[in-house]
Design an enzyme around this catalytic site. Structure first.
Site, PDB file in Angstrom:
ATOM      1  N   GLY A   9       1.064  -1.032  -0.036  1.00 58.14           N
ATOM      2  CA  GLY A   9       0.066   0.024  -0.128  1.00 58.14           C
ATOM      3  C   GLY A   9       0.795   1.268  -0.004  1.00 58.14           C
ATOM      4  O   GLY A   9       1.878   1.275  -0.071  1.00 58.14           O
ATOM      5  N   THR A  10       0.254   2.265   0.194  1.00 59.36           N
ATOM      6  CA  THR A  10       1.114   3.536   0.166  1.00 59.36           C
ATOM      7  C   THR A  10       1.732   3.701   1.621  1.00 59.36           C
ATOM      8  O   THR A  10       1.384   3.071   2.440  1.00 59.36           O
ATOM      9  CB  THR A  10      -0.014   4.822   0.090  1.00 59.36           C
ATOM     10  N   ASP A  12       1.891   4.985   5.244  1.00 57.37           N
ATOM     11  CA  ASP A  12       0.679   5.516   6.252  1.00 57.37           C
ATOM     12  C   ASP A  12      -0.532   4.826   5.911  1.00 57.37           C
ATOM     13  O   ASP A  12      -1.466   5.505   6.502  1.00 57.37           O
ATOM     14  CB  ASP A  12       0.668   7.109   5.937  1.00 57.37           C
ATOM     15  N   GLY A  14      -1.155   1.746   7.181  1.00 61.84           N
ATOM     16  CA  GLY A  14      -1.478   0.810   8.206  1.00 61.84           C
ATOM     17  C   GLY A  14      -0.614  -0.732   7.944  1.00 61.84           C
ATOM     18  O   GLY A  14      -0.835  -1.527   8.767  1.00 61.84           O
ATOM     19  N   LYS A  15       0.488  -0.629   7.298  1.00 55.33           N
ATOM     20  CA  LYS A  15       1.199  -1.861   6.973  1.00 55.33           C
ATOM     21  C   LYS A  15       2.002  -2.225   8.329  1.00 55.33           C
ATOM     22  O   LYS A  15       1.935  -3.524   8.624  1.00 55.33           O
ATOM     23  CB  LYS A  15       2.276  -1.699   5.630  1.00 55.33           C
ATOM     24  N   GLU A  87       9.118  -3.005   5.922  1.00 56.07           N
ATOM     25  CA  GLU A  87       9.892  -1.969   4.905  1.00 56.07           C
ATOM     26  C   GLU A  87      10.415  -2.629   3.739  1.00 56.07           C
ATOM     27  O   GLU A  87      11.691  -2.699   3.505  1.00 56.07           O
ATOM     28  CB  GLU A  87      10.894  -1.240   5.687  1.00 56.07           C
ATOM     29  N   GLN A  89      10.409  -3.053   0.846  1.00 55.70           N
ATOM     30  CA  GLN A  89      10.846  -2.153  -0.245  1.00 55.70           C
ATOM     31  C   GLN A  89      12.369  -1.808  -0.177  1.00 55.70           C
ATOM     32  O   GLN A  89      12.957  -1.733  -1.461  1.00 55.70           O
ATOM     33  CB  GLN A  89      10.106  -0.843  -0.570  1.00 55.70           C
ATOM     34  N   VAL A 170      16.067   6.060  -2.014  1.00 55.53           N
ATOM     35  CA  VAL A 170      15.728   5.866  -0.606  1.00 55.53           C
ATOM     36  C   VAL A 170      16.230   7.149   0.007  1.00 55.53           C
ATOM     37  O   VAL A 170      17.392   7.552   0.351  1.00 55.53           O
ATOM     38  CB  VAL A 170      16.799   4.683   0.008  1.00 55.53           C
ATOM     39  N   VAL A 171      15.291   7.605   0.859  1.00 60.50           N
ATOM     40  CA  VAL A 171      15.225   8.761   1.763  1.00 60.50           C
ATOM     41  C   VAL A 171      14.335   8.560   2.895  1.00 60.50           C
ATOM     42  O   VAL A 171      13.321   8.898   2.799  1.00 60.50           O
ATOM     43  CB  VAL A 171      15.316  10.265   1.226  1.00 60.50           C
TER      44      VAL A 171
HETATM   45  N1  LIG Z   1      -4.089   9.037  16.265  1.00 60.40           N
HETATM   46  C1  LIG Z   1      -4.532   8.299  15.478  1.00 60.40           C
HETATM   47  N2  LIG Z   1      -5.654   7.641  15.711  1.00 60.40           N
HETATM   48  C2  LIG Z   1      -6.043   6.657  14.782  1.00 60.40           C
HETATM   49  N3  LIG Z   1      -5.212   6.031  13.835  1.00 60.40           N
HETATM   50  C3  LIG Z   1      -4.156   6.533  13.693  1.00 60.40           C
HETATM   51  C4  LIG Z   1      -3.491   7.621  14.492  1.00 60.40           C
HETATM   52  N4  LIG Z   1      -2.451   7.850  13.784  1.00 60.40           N
HETATM   53  C5  LIG Z   1      -2.543   7.021  12.796  1.00 60.40           C
HETATM   54  N5  LIG Z   1      -3.184   6.111  12.785  1.00 60.40           N
HETATM   55  C6  LIG Z   1      -3.417   5.026  11.772  1.00 60.40           C
HETATM   56  O1  LIG Z   1      -2.187   4.619  11.527  1.00 60.40           O
HETATM   57  C7  LIG Z   1      -2.077   4.311  10.033  1.00 60.40           C
HETATM   58  C8  LIG Z   1      -0.568   4.421  10.024  1.00 60.40           C
HETATM   59  O2  LIG Z   1      -0.023   3.146  10.466  1.00 60.40           O
HETATM   60  P1  LIG Z   1       1.400   2.659  10.193  1.00 60.40           P
HETATM   61  O3  LIG Z   1       1.371   1.107  10.403  1.00 60.40           O
HETATM   62  O4  LIG Z   1       2.330   3.524  10.623  1.00 60.40           O
HETATM   63  O5  LIG Z   1       1.492   2.807   8.375  1.00 60.40           O
HETATM   64  P2  LIG Z   1       2.436   2.430   7.370  1.00 60.40           P
HETATM   65  O6  LIG Z   1       3.344   1.079   7.944  1.00 60.40           O
HETATM   66  O7  LIG Z   1       1.619   1.888   6.302  1.00 60.40           O
HETATM   67  O8  LIG Z   1       3.364   3.523   6.952  1.00 60.40           O
HETATM   68  C9  LIG Z   1      -2.762   5.598   9.369  1.00 60.40           C
HETATM   69  O9  LIG Z   1      -3.239   5.124   8.313  1.00 60.40           O
HETATM   70  C10 LIG Z   1      -3.844   5.351  10.408  1.00 60.40           C
HETATM   71  O10 LIG Z   1      -5.167   4.754  10.095  1.00 60.40           O
HETATM   72  C1  LIG Z   2       8.100   7.179  -1.267  1.00 57.03           C
HETATM   73  C2  LIG Z   2       9.569   6.625  -0.658  1.00 57.03           C
HETATM   74  C3  LIG Z   2       9.407   6.480   0.429  1.00 57.03           C
HETATM   75  N1  LIG Z   2      10.877   6.073   1.169  1.00 57.03           N
HETATM   76  C4  LIG Z   2      10.833   5.815   2.574  1.00 57.03           C
HETATM   77  C5  LIG Z   2      10.115   6.780   3.661  1.00 57.03           C
HETATM   78  C6  LIG Z   2      10.004   5.964   4.618  1.00 57.03           C
HETATM   79  O1  LIG Z   2      11.125   5.693   5.739  1.00 57.03           O
HETATM   80  C7  LIG Z   2       9.301   4.405   4.195  1.00 57.03           C
HETATM   81  C8  LIG Z   2       8.030   4.275   4.005  1.00 57.03           C
HETATM   82  O2  LIG Z   2       7.582   3.894   5.200  1.00 57.03           O
HETATM   83  P1  LIG Z   2       6.252   3.585   5.509  1.00 57.03           P
HETATM   84  O3  LIG Z   2       6.303   2.911   6.864  1.00 57.03           O
HETATM   85  O4  LIG Z   2       5.518   2.930   4.586  1.00 57.03           O
HETATM   86  O5  LIG Z   2       5.660   4.900   5.937  1.00 57.03           O
HETATM   87  O6  LIG Z   2      10.095   4.695   2.684  1.00 57.03           O
HETATM   88  C9  LIG Z   2      11.848   6.433   0.423  1.00 57.03           C
HETATM   89  O7  LIG Z   2      12.919   6.204   0.820  1.00 57.03           O
HETATM   90  N2  LIG Z   2      11.815   6.710  -0.915  1.00 57.03           N
HETATM   91  C10 LIG Z   2      10.706   6.965  -1.583  1.00 57.03           C
HETATM   92  O8  LIG Z   2      10.666   7.042  -2.755  1.00 57.03           O
END
Ligand SMILES: Nc1ncnc2c1ncn2[C@@H]1O[C@H](COP(=O)(O)OP(=O)(O)O)[C@@H](O)[C@H]1O
Ligand SMILES: Cc1cn([C@H]2C[C@H](O)[C@@H](COP(=O)(O)O)O2)c(=O)[nH]c1=O
Length: 227
Positions: A9-10, A12, A14-15, A87, A89, A170-171
């Site tokens: 997924g994108t 943020d 919830g992965k 992570e 990717q 990667v950043v």
């Molecule tokens: N304060 C909050 N209250 C409820 N849900 C939250 C809150 N902050 C983040 N989230 C949930 O957490 C998700 C991000 O989870 P995370 O596992 O860190 O994402 P990912 O690993 O995909 O980047 C958000 O899309 C949202 O659904």
């Molecule tokens: C799009 C994109 C992302 N990244 C990095 C930024 C974050 O550190 C991770 C993704 O973490 P998340 O748990 O899925 O939010 O990837 C990157 O290095 N390069 C990119 O183009």
């Protein structure tokens, strides 16, 4: 039958939260997981979610061989019932081959989590290999949303809210980056293509040169009058 599952997924969406839930549910039933991650925002050797949960993890640098690591653990008398890899990717294609070998030769389930494409909409090498090899690809069901309200499908890299299209693949960073720093914002394809972030859309909506557009999204962008 054990499986290599790629949850994607994108940013943020919830992965990492799902990774932690899978770990919680299985360990609550006495199963032992081996948890890997790479470049988590919270630091080395930790898998963290924005909901505030985290767990210890093995940091998977380029030189880590997943298959050898699991075999060494089992040979030393350790127990492994499944593998979680966040992570993903950032993994090399060879490391994804090693994860597939963990499934096929050791009979363990492997749950990998990652974003599929980078800020330029290009596949990460590790994600590409996961798409090629996974038994199952699961797109996360909790939609992250673009500022316009549409489902976010792409990751934009931003500096001060403006989308940038040059730079290293990667950043490490987060959504809502602080001033002057690299940050990220999830967008629908239309707004990613137009390089229109929440900040630039807001600026355009406030500009006197722009004709008024009356849509719910445009209304939501309007400044709230003082009480
Ligand atoms: N304060 C909050 N209250 C409820 N849900 C939250 C809150 N902050 C983040 N989230 C949930 O957490 C998700 C991000 O989870 P995370 O596992 O860190 O994402 P990912 O690993 O995909 O980047 C958000 O899309 C949202 O659904
Ligand atoms: C799009 C994109 C992302 N990244 C990095 C930024 C974050 O550190 C991770 C993704 O973490 P998340 O748990 O899925 O939010 O990837 C990157 O290095 N390069 C990119 O183009």
């Amino acid at each position: 039958m054990s499986e290599l599952v790629y949850f994607c997924g994108t940013m943020d969406c919830g992965k990492s939260t799902l990774a932690l839930q899978i770990e919680h549910n299985r360990s609550a039933r006495g199963l032992h997981g081996m948890i890997f991650t790479r470049n988590d925002r919270a630091g080395t050797g930790v898998l963290s979610s924005r909901l505030g949960l985290s767990t210890k993890a093995v940091e998977a640098g380029d030189d880590l061989d997943f298959y050898v690591h699991v075999v060494d653990h089992l040979s030393g008398g350790g127990r492994v019932d499944y593998v979680i890899a966040d992570e993903a990717q950032f993994f090399t294609p060879e490391q994804v081959d090693q994860l597939a070998r963990v499934v096929d030769d050791l009979g363990l389930d492997v749950y990998a989590f990652g974003i599929t494409t980078d800020f330029r909409t290009r596949l990460f090498p590790g994600s590409a290999r996961l798409v090629e090899l996974a038994d199952r690809i699961e797109v996360l069901q909790v939609e992250a949303l673009c500022w316009c309200g549409a489902r976010a499908t792409h990751n934009a890299r931003t500096v001060d809210g403006r989308m940038v299209v040059e730079g290293a693949q990667v950043v490490v960073g987060d959504v809502n980056g602080s001033a002057g720093e690299v940050g990220y914002e999830v967008l629908c394809r239309r707004h990613h293509t137009r390089r229109m972030t929440a900040a630039t859309a807001r600026a355009a909506a406030l500009s006197p040169d722009v004709l008024p557009v009356d849509t719910p999204a445009a209304r939501a962008m309007e400044p709230v009058p003082d009480a």
